[in-house]
Design a protein around this motif. Structure first.
Motif, PDB file in Angstrom:
ATOM      1  N   GLY A 242       0.793  -1.216   0.000  1.00 47.31           N
ATOM      2  CA  GLY A 242       0.000   0.000   0.000  1.00 47.31           C
ATOM      3  C   GLY A 242       0.827   1.269   0.000  1.00 47.31           C
ATOM      4  N   THR A 243       2.141   1.161  -0.056  1.00 53.55           N
ATOM      5  CA  THR A 243       3.030   2.325  -0.134  1.00 53.55           C
ATOM      6  C   THR A 243       3.844   2.234  -1.421  1.00 53.55           C
ATOM      7  OG1 THR A 243       4.974   1.365   0.950  1.00 53.55           O
ATOM      8  CG2 THR A 243       3.222   2.191   2.388  1.00 53.55           C
ATOM      9  N   HIS A 244       4.628   3.277  -1.690  1.00 51.51           N
ATOM     10  CA  HIS A 244       5.502   3.272  -2.864  1.00 51.51           C
ATOM     11  C   HIS A 244       6.885   2.705  -2.537  1.00 51.51           C
ATOM     12  CE1 HIS A 244       2.611   5.473  -5.277  1.00 51.51           C
ATOM     13  NE2 HIS A 244       2.486   6.375  -4.318  1.00 51.51           N
ATOM     14  N   ALA A 245       7.068   2.244  -1.310  1.00 51.25           N
ATOM     15  CA  ALA A 245       8.369   1.692  -0.906  1.00 51.25           C
ATOM     16  C   ALA A 245       8.529   0.274  -1.442  1.00 51.25           C
ATOM     17  CB  ALA A 245       8.497   1.709   0.613  1.00 51.25           C
ATOM     18  N   GLN A 246       9.791  -0.140  -1.610  1.00 51.10           N
ATOM     19  CA  GLN A 246      10.114  -1.474  -2.095  1.00 51.10           C
ATOM     20  C   GLN A 246      10.900  -2.229  -1.026  1.00 51.10           C
ATOM     21  OE1 GLN A 246       9.224  -2.894  -4.990  1.00 51.10           O
ATOM     22  NE2 GLN A 246       8.175  -1.071  -5.788  1.00 51.10           N
ATOM     23  N   ALA A 247      10.488  -3.472  -0.756  1.00 54.78           N
ATOM     24  CA  ALA A 247      11.193  -4.266   0.249  1.00 54.78           C
ATOM     25  C   ALA A 247      12.644  -4.489  -0.140  1.00 54.78           C
ATOM     26  CB  ALA A 247      10.486  -5.617   0.435  1.00 54.78           C
ATOM     27  N   GLY A 248      12.910  -4.666  -1.437  1.00 57.58           N
ATOM     28  CA  GLY A 248      14.285  -4.876  -1.896  1.00 57.58           C
ATOM     29  C   GLY A 248      15.193  -3.716  -1.554  1.00 57.58           C
ATOM     30  N   THR A 249      14.648  -2.501  -1.578  1.00 51.84           N
ATOM     31  CA  THR A 249      15.441  -1.324  -1.212  1.00 51.84           C
ATOM     32  C   THR A 249      15.859  -1.390   0.247  1.00 51.84           C
ATOM     33  OG1 THR A 249      14.235   0.015  -2.840  1.00 51.84           O
ATOM     34  CG2 THR A 249      15.432   1.205  -1.113  1.00 51.84           C
ATOM     35  N   PHE A 250      14.932  -1.817   1.092  1.00 52.15           N
ATOM     36  CA  PHE A 250      15.240  -1.933   2.524  1.00 52.15           C
ATOM     37  C   PHE A 250      16.351  -2.949   2.744  1.00 52.15           C
ATOM     38  CE2 PHE A 250      14.761  -3.497   6.827  1.00 52.15           C
ATOM     39  CZ  PHE A 250      14.448  -2.361   7.562  1.00 52.15           C
ATOM     40  N   PHE A 251      16.232  -4.125   2.117  1.00 53.67           N
ATOM     41  CA  PHE A 251      17.243  -5.158   2.285  1.00 53.67           C
ATOM     42  C   PHE A 251      18.610  -4.681   1.783  1.00 53.67           C
ATOM     43  CE2 PHE A 251      13.476  -8.171   1.657  1.00 53.67           C
ATOM     44  CZ  PHE A 251      13.250  -8.272   3.016  1.00 53.67           C
ATOM     45  N   SER A 252      18.617  -3.996   0.639  1.00 53.03           N
ATOM     46  CA  SER A 252      19.885  -3.518   0.065  1.00 53.03           C
ATOM     47  C   SER A 252      20.544  -2.497   0.975  1.00 53.03           C
ATOM     48  CB  SER A 252      19.638  -2.900  -1.317  1.00 53.03           C
ATOM     49  OG  SER A 252      19.087  -3.830  -2.210  1.00 53.03           O
ATOM     50  N   LEU A 253      19.773  -1.508   1.419  1.00 54.00           N
ATOM     51  CA  LEU A 253      20.339  -0.464   2.272  1.00 54.00           C
ATOM     52  C   LEU A 253      20.795  -1.032   3.604  1.00 54.00           C
ATOM     53  CD1 LEU A 253      17.928   2.544   1.619  1.00 54.00           C
ATOM     54  CD2 LEU A 253      20.358   2.388   1.031  1.00 54.00           C
ATOM     55  N   TYR A 254      20.050  -1.990   4.134  1.00 53.17           N
ATOM     56  CA  TYR A 254      20.458  -2.612   5.390  1.00 53.17           C
ATOM     57  C   TYR A 254      21.804  -3.308   5.229  1.00 53.17           C
ATOM     58  CZ  TYR A 254      20.789  -5.939   9.183  1.00 53.17           C
ATOM     59  OH  TYR A 254      21.267  -6.666  10.242  1.00 53.17           O
ATOM     60  N   ALA A 255      21.947  -4.108   4.166  1.00 51.57           N
ATOM     61  CA  ALA A 255      23.195  -4.853   3.962  1.00 51.57           C
ATOM     62  C   ALA A 255      24.377  -3.908   3.773  1.00 51.57           C
ATOM     63  CB  ALA A 255      23.054  -5.770   2.741  1.00 51.57           C
ATOM     64  N   VAL A 256      24.202  -2.884   2.951  1.00 54.03           N
ATOM     65  CA  VAL A 256      25.287  -1.932   2.698  1.00 54.03           C
ATOM     66  C   VAL A 256      25.652  -1.189   3.984  1.00 54.03           C
ATOM     67  CG1 VAL A 256      25.896   0.197   1.472  1.00 54.03           C
ATOM     68  CG2 VAL A 256      24.764  -1.669   0.253  1.00 54.03           C
ATOM     69  N   THR A 257      24.636  -0.805   4.758  1.00 51.95           N
ATOM     70  CA  THR A 257      24.884  -0.052   5.989  1.00 51.95           C
ATOM     71  C   THR A 257      25.640  -0.889   7.012  1.00 51.95           C
ATOM     72  OG1 THR A 257      22.883   1.268   5.660  1.00 51.95           O
ATOM     73  CG2 THR A 257      23.809   1.227   7.876  1.00 51.95           C
ATOM     74  N   VAL A 258      25.248  -2.140   7.175  1.00 53.43           N
ATOM     75  CA  VAL A 258      25.924  -3.003   8.151  1.00 53.43           C
ATOM     76  C   VAL A 258      27.401  -3.161   7.790  1.00 53.43           C
ATOM     77  CG1 VAL A 258      26.102  -5.349   9.036  1.00 53.43           C
ATOM     78  CG2 VAL A 258      23.879  -4.257   8.880  1.00 53.43           C
ATOM     79  N   VAL A 259      27.660  -3.443   6.524  1.00 50.04           N
ATOM     80  CA  VAL A 259      29.055  -3.626   6.097  1.00 50.04           C
ATOM     81  C   VAL A 259      29.848  -2.334   6.287  1.00 50.04           C
ATOM     82  CG1 VAL A 259      30.550  -4.112   4.127  1.00 50.04           C
ATOM     83  CG2 VAL A 259      28.485  -5.472   4.483  1.00 50.04           C
ATOM     84  N   ALA A 260      29.274  -1.212   5.849  1.00 47.53           N
ATOM     85  CA  ALA A 260      29.977   0.071   5.974  1.00 47.53           C
ATOM     86  C   ALA A 260      30.186   0.447   7.437  1.00 47.53           C
ATOM     87  CB  ALA A 260      29.188   1.161   5.247  1.00 47.53           C
ATOM     88  N   ALA A 261      29.155   0.236   8.265  1.00 47.01           N
ATOM     89  CA  ALA A 261      29.260   0.606   9.679  1.00 47.01           C
ATOM     90  C   ALA A 261      30.333  -0.215  10.380  1.00 47.01           C
ATOM     91  CB  ALA A 261      27.909   0.430  10.371  1.00 47.01           C
ATOM     92  N   ARG A 262      30.384  -1.506  10.086  1.00 50.55           N
ATOM     93  CA  ARG A 262      31.378  -2.354  10.757  1.00 50.55           C
ATOM     94  C   ARG A 262      32.790  -2.049  10.274  1.00 50.55           C
ATOM     95  NH1 ARG A 262      29.094  -8.376  12.164  1.00 50.55           N
ATOM     96  NH2 ARG A 262      27.411  -7.680  13.518  1.00 50.55           N
ATOM     97  N   TRP A 263      32.934  -1.650   9.031  1.00 49.72           N
ATOM     98  CA  TRP A 263      34.257  -1.326   8.523  1.00 49.72           C
ATOM     99  C   TRP A 263      34.723   0.049   9.001  1.00 49.72           C
ATOM    100  CZ3 TRP A 263      37.962  -3.919   5.741  1.00 49.72           C
ATOM    101  CH2 TRP A 263      37.609  -5.179   5.249  1.00 49.72           C
ATOM    102  N   LEU A 264      33.797   1.009   9.081  1.00 55.26           N
ATOM    103  CA  LEU A 264      34.184   2.397   9.334  1.00 55.26           C
ATOM    104  C   LEU A 264      34.019   2.829  10.789  1.00 55.26           C
ATOM    105  CD1 LEU A 264      32.527   4.048   6.184  1.00 55.26           C
ATOM    106  CD2 LEU A 264      34.921   3.347   6.470  1.00 55.26           C
TER     107      LEU A 264
END
Length: 392
Positions: free
Chosen positions: A235-257
């Protein structure tokens, strides 16, 4: 640890973690067969049973076939479970079997893989490899559903084909982990103590009890937002795939940086700060129906808060225990994590079906706030403690 050996264990971990990440598509899978999120929760509840069976058996298997081969067999079980879900084409009680296999495999993997690494690394470089292992693991958990969502949306792959592919990649992971065990020499290390169940009384009398309960609550937040992500964005314009992608990228970046920044902070301050960020991620998810930009913000906040608080409170669980109880504390930490990860969707699915999205987000928020309150209570315990556990 030689780079050649590390390649096999890290890529194997990435692929096996993708098998767990595929469970975030079970909601879509069951809805396509006429089911609902309650069926998703029940399947993952069976995974909790599998976890509780698999984790105690890790020590027994590790003594007889080695931790690395145990890890390989665990990855194979994950793959069989994921492929088993794809085989089910109508609603029936058969979903309990693949759910059990996924839980059994993922629970055993998350305990046996660190054991295999510990056997092959020295005290000086173990922290480096554990951080790499944890980062790759998180990348697989978030990256697999992101890639799957892209394949389904852009290439029009059926979900069953995606599940079969992920199951095959888990089998490849099992092969790579078996090769890792064969080519990487290791020292003899004592496996998980078989008396860890009996040591819960001693552990509960120390501050280690706080992080063990906290990780269960944090896992409820993680599994709630990830497992029911597709229901949240309906019912929204959001995409679940976007959430999964941003979560994965954020976790990797946060743990590295940010890992060194977190380490420099007092551990108690870091824990409360990261849990606060995680709670903000829940709040952002509740605002997605009003503005889709909050969807991306929720993924980034969850990836930063949960992604960094997990290793932080894992260290607390170990450090707050007496040396003789640390293997048992670590085992209980893993068990508590899986109770939240696989157990919460059973409750969350019922809440979502019968009470709606708002009630489910409120329940997830309660879990996050409860974890934050426990962190505050642990600090008060710290200030009133003396002896070897004070100031850890």
């Amino acid at each position: 640890m030689r780079p050649f050996s590390a390649f096999f264990v890290l890529i194997g971990t990435l692929l096996a973690a993708g098998g767990y990440g595929a469970t975030f598509f079970l909601s879509m899978h069951f809805r396509s067969m006429g089911g609902n999120d309650l069926d998703t929760g029940l399947a993952l509840a069976e995974a909790t049973v599998g976890t509780l069976v698999g984790v105690p058996l890790v020590g027994w298997f590790a003594q007889r076939i080695g931790a690395a081969r145990t890890t390989a067999l665990a990855a194979l079980c994950i793959g069989l479970g994921v492929a088993g879900f794809a085989l089910i084409d109508r609603m029936s009680g058969l979903s309990v079997f693949p759910g059990f296999l996924v839980g059994f495999g993922w629970g055993a993997f998350c305990l046996a893989a660190p054991m295999a690494l510990a056997e092959r690394t020295s005290d000086t470089d173990r922290g480096f490899w554990f951080m790499r292992f944890g980062t790759i693991q998180m990348a697989g958990i978030g990256g697999c559903p992101a890639a799957a969502a892209f394949a389904i949306r852009s290439w029009h792959w059926p979900l069953t084909s995606v599940l079969y592919l992920v199951g095959g990649l888990c089998a490849l992971a099992a092969l790579m982990l078996e090769v890792f065990g064969r080519i990487s020499p290791h020292s003899s290390a004592s496996p998980v103590q078989e008396r860890w169940l009996r040591q819960i009384g001693a552990i509960s009398r120390t501050r280690a009890a706080y992080p063990i309960v906290m990780i269960s609550l944090c896992a409820c937040v993680f599994s709630g937002l990830m497992t029911f992500q597709m229901s949240f964005v309906q019912g929204t314009h959001a995409q679940a795939g976007t959430f999964f992608s941003l979560y994965a990228v954020t976790v990797v970046a946060a743990r590295w940086l940010l890992t060194r920044v977190v380490i420099r902070l007092h551990r108690a301050v870091a824990t409360k700060l990261l849990l606060g960020i995680m709670v903000l991620g829940i709040a952002a998810m509740s605002a997605v129906p009003y503005y889709t930009g909050f969807h991306a913000a929720s993924a980034v906040l969850l990836g930063t808060g949960y992604g960094l608080v997990y290793p932080t409170i894992q260290a607390q669980a170990v450090n707050d225990s007496a040396a003789m109880h640390r293997p048992a504390a670590l085992t209980w930490f893993v068990v508590a994590y899986f109770v939240g990860t696989f157990g919460f969707p059973a409750i969350g699915g019922w809440v979502l079906v019968h009470l709606g999205k708002i009630a489910l987000i409120a329940l997830i928020a309660i879990c996050g706030l409860a974890a934050l309150m426990l962190a505050i209570m642990r600090d008060k315990h710290d200030r009133h403690s003396i002896g070897p556990f004070a100031g850890a």
